[in-house]
Design an enzyme around this catalytic site. Sequence first.
Site, PDB file in Angstrom:
ATOM      1  N   ARG A   1       0.850  -1.176   0.000  1.00 42.64           N
ATOM      2  CA  ARG A   1       0.000   0.000   0.000  1.00 42.64           C
ATOM      3  C   ARG A   1       0.894   1.236   0.000  1.00 42.64           C
ATOM      4  O   ARG A   1       2.029   1.194   0.451  1.00 42.64           O
ATOM      5  CB  ARG A   1      -0.911   0.009   1.230  1.00 42.64           C
ATOM      6  CG  ARG A   1      -1.812  -1.226   1.339  1.00 42.64           C
ATOM      7  CD  ARG A   1      -2.563  -1.224   2.664  1.00 42.64           C
ATOM      8  NE  ARG A   1      -3.460  -2.369   2.781  1.00 42.64           N
ATOM      9  CZ  ARG A   1      -3.124  -3.535   3.337  1.00 42.64           C
ATOM     10  NH1 ARG A   1      -1.894  -3.705   3.827  1.00 42.64           N
ATOM     11  NH2 ARG A   1      -3.995  -4.526   3.416  1.00 42.64           N
TER      12      ARG A   1
ATOM     13  N   TYR B   1      -9.527  -8.390  -5.673  1.00 44.08           N
ATOM     14  CA  TYR B   1      -8.447  -7.805  -6.472  1.00 44.08           C
ATOM     15  C   TYR B   1      -8.135  -8.625  -7.720  1.00 44.08           C
ATOM     16  O   TYR B   1      -7.331  -8.214  -8.541  1.00 44.08           O
ATOM     17  CB  TYR B   1      -7.169  -7.704  -5.633  1.00 44.08           C
ATOM     18  CG  TYR B   1      -7.187  -6.626  -4.587  1.00 44.08           C
ATOM     19  CD1 TYR B   1      -6.296  -5.553  -4.657  1.00 44.08           C
ATOM     20  CD2 TYR B   1      -8.066  -6.658  -3.511  1.00 44.08           C
ATOM     21  CE1 TYR B   1      -6.294  -4.562  -3.702  1.00 44.08           C
ATOM     22  CE2 TYR B   1      -8.076  -5.667  -2.545  1.00 44.08           C
ATOM     23  CZ  TYR B   1      -7.194  -4.624  -2.644  1.00 44.08           C
ATOM     24  OH  TYR B   1      -7.199  -3.640  -1.697  1.00 44.08           O
TER      25      TYR B   1
ATOM     26  N   HIS C   1      -3.050   2.143  -5.923  1.00 41.73           N
ATOM     27  CA  HIS C   1      -3.843   0.947  -5.638  1.00 41.73           C
ATOM     28  C   HIS C   1      -4.054   0.112  -6.892  1.00 41.73           C
ATOM     29  O   HIS C   1      -4.252  -1.105  -6.805  1.00 41.73           O
ATOM     30  CB  HIS C   1      -5.179   1.329  -5.014  1.00 41.73           C
ATOM     31  CG  HIS C   1      -5.628   0.359  -3.965  1.00 41.73           C
ATOM     32  ND1 HIS C   1      -5.019   0.241  -2.730  1.00 41.73           N
ATOM     33  CD2 HIS C   1      -6.612  -0.575  -3.965  1.00 41.73           C
ATOM     34  CE1 HIS C   1      -5.619  -0.700  -2.026  1.00 41.73           C
ATOM     35  NE2 HIS C   1      -6.584  -1.213  -2.751  1.00 41.73           N
TER      36      HIS C   1
ATOM     37  N   ARG D   1      -1.161  -2.144  -6.906  1.00 41.43           N
ATOM     38  CA  ARG D   1      -1.376  -3.226  -5.928  1.00 41.43           C
ATOM     39  C   ARG D   1      -2.331  -4.266  -6.498  1.00 41.43           C
ATOM     40  O   ARG D   1      -2.113  -5.470  -6.371  1.00 41.43           O
ATOM     41  CB  ARG D   1      -1.935  -2.623  -4.641  1.00 41.43           C
ATOM     42  CG  ARG D   1      -2.308  -3.615  -3.541  1.00 41.43           C
ATOM     43  CD  ARG D   1      -2.617  -2.849  -2.271  1.00 41.43           C
ATOM     44  NE  ARG D   1      -3.293  -3.656  -1.276  1.00 41.43           N
ATOM     45  CZ  ARG D   1      -2.704  -4.499  -0.440  1.00 41.43           C
ATOM     46  NH1 ARG D   1      -1.391  -4.672  -0.502  1.00 41.43           N
ATOM     47  NH2 ARG D   1      -3.393  -5.179   0.453  1.00 41.43           N
TER      48      ARG D   1
ATOM     49  N   HIS E   1      -3.672  -9.155   3.442  1.00 41.62           N
ATOM     50  CA  HIS E   1      -5.117  -9.170   3.666  1.00 41.62           C
ATOM     51  C   HIS E   1      -5.457 -10.083   4.835  1.00 41.62           C
ATOM     52  O   HIS E   1      -4.762 -11.076   5.081  1.00 41.62           O
ATOM     53  CB  HIS E   1      -5.854  -9.654   2.420  1.00 41.62           C
ATOM     54  CG  HIS E   1      -5.839  -8.676   1.298  1.00 41.62           C
ATOM     55  ND1 HIS E   1      -5.800  -9.048  -0.028  1.00 41.62           N
ATOM     56  CD2 HIS E   1      -5.858  -7.314   1.303  1.00 41.62           C
ATOM     57  CE1 HIS E   1      -5.800  -7.972  -0.793  1.00 41.62           C
ATOM     58  NE2 HIS E   1      -5.828  -6.914  -0.015  1.00 41.62           N
TER      59      HIS E   1
ATOM     60  N   LYS F   1      -1.373  -2.615   7.428  1.00 39.52           N
ATOM     61  CA  LYS F   1      -2.735  -2.319   7.873  1.00 39.52           C
ATOM     62  C   LYS F   1      -3.102  -3.216   9.048  1.00 39.52           C
ATOM     63  O   LYS F   1      -2.842  -4.417   9.019  1.00 39.52           O
ATOM     64  CB  LYS F   1      -3.707  -2.524   6.715  1.00 39.52           C
ATOM     65  CG  LYS F   1      -5.099  -1.982   6.967  1.00 39.52           C
ATOM     66  CD  LYS F   1      -5.935  -2.071   5.713  1.00 39.52           C
ATOM     67  CE  LYS F   1      -7.320  -1.482   5.929  1.00 39.52           C
ATOM     68  NZ  LYS F   1      -8.139  -1.549   4.692  1.00 39.52           N
TER      69      LYS F   1
END
Length: 267
Positions: free
Chosen positions: A118, A245, A210, A213, A236, A142
């Site tokens: 990210r 994705y 993004h 990504r 994730h 994250k």
Amino acid sequence: MGATDWHQINWAGLGYAGVNALLARLAADAPSAAGFNAARAALRGVFHQAFLLGQVGHETLLRVQSIKGERISRDKESSGRYLSAGELEVLFANCDDETRRGSRDAAVIAILAFTGLRRAEAAALELRDVQLGEDVVVRWGKGRKARRVPLIAPTTQRIQSWLLARGTEPGALFIRRVSWKDRVLDPGLSDQAIYDIVRNRSGAFKCSPHDLRRTFVSNLLAASQDLSAARRLAGHSSTDTTAIYDRRAEIADQQAMEKLNAEMIRE
């Protein structure tokens, strides 16, 4: 709601009927499903705090929390784009201007496109987090989750070129921003600066960090077919998120059209 400031609103006095009326008013403005659900979640949070403060009863809290959100289709969830190999080449070509700025921007794009970080994770990288030829360590992902992502040759090469300009002093990997005179200056890159780099270097087709990504995850799935590995490398929590994705269908469609074009030319 007839107020000029949120302090004027008697949130606890809204009740179930008031929340429903407010959400109906919001829905009339035709927001996206994600925007509607964000407003609903905010209202639920307000009522949860009101309950903890003794301003509403438990029954009112349960009624408000029972209000359902809008379903978001997979198409809306998976907004964004997949970058072809040709578009990635354009990104790097736009950076190859023999300047420190270009070297830095190419390293940033390589990190995003070939490790799937990210933009905030890329901005937070330190020199000690990168082992050239081995991996990059994301210490503050994250949800404060750490992970390691192996480096492939193109990423290593771009980082090596940037380090020749940056130097090897400890600190953030992209701690230096480069002025228009191509001098190395302080302070370092922010996540917004990384967004601007990708937008500016992408040229006419315009993409975001993004999207890089998303491209990383799609290419990884196309190469390995391993959804669990892609989840870990992308950082994730769930494979359901990783699946959003997935752009393998787009890759297959693109390859099919390229084959058709080749056949047409041959004929």
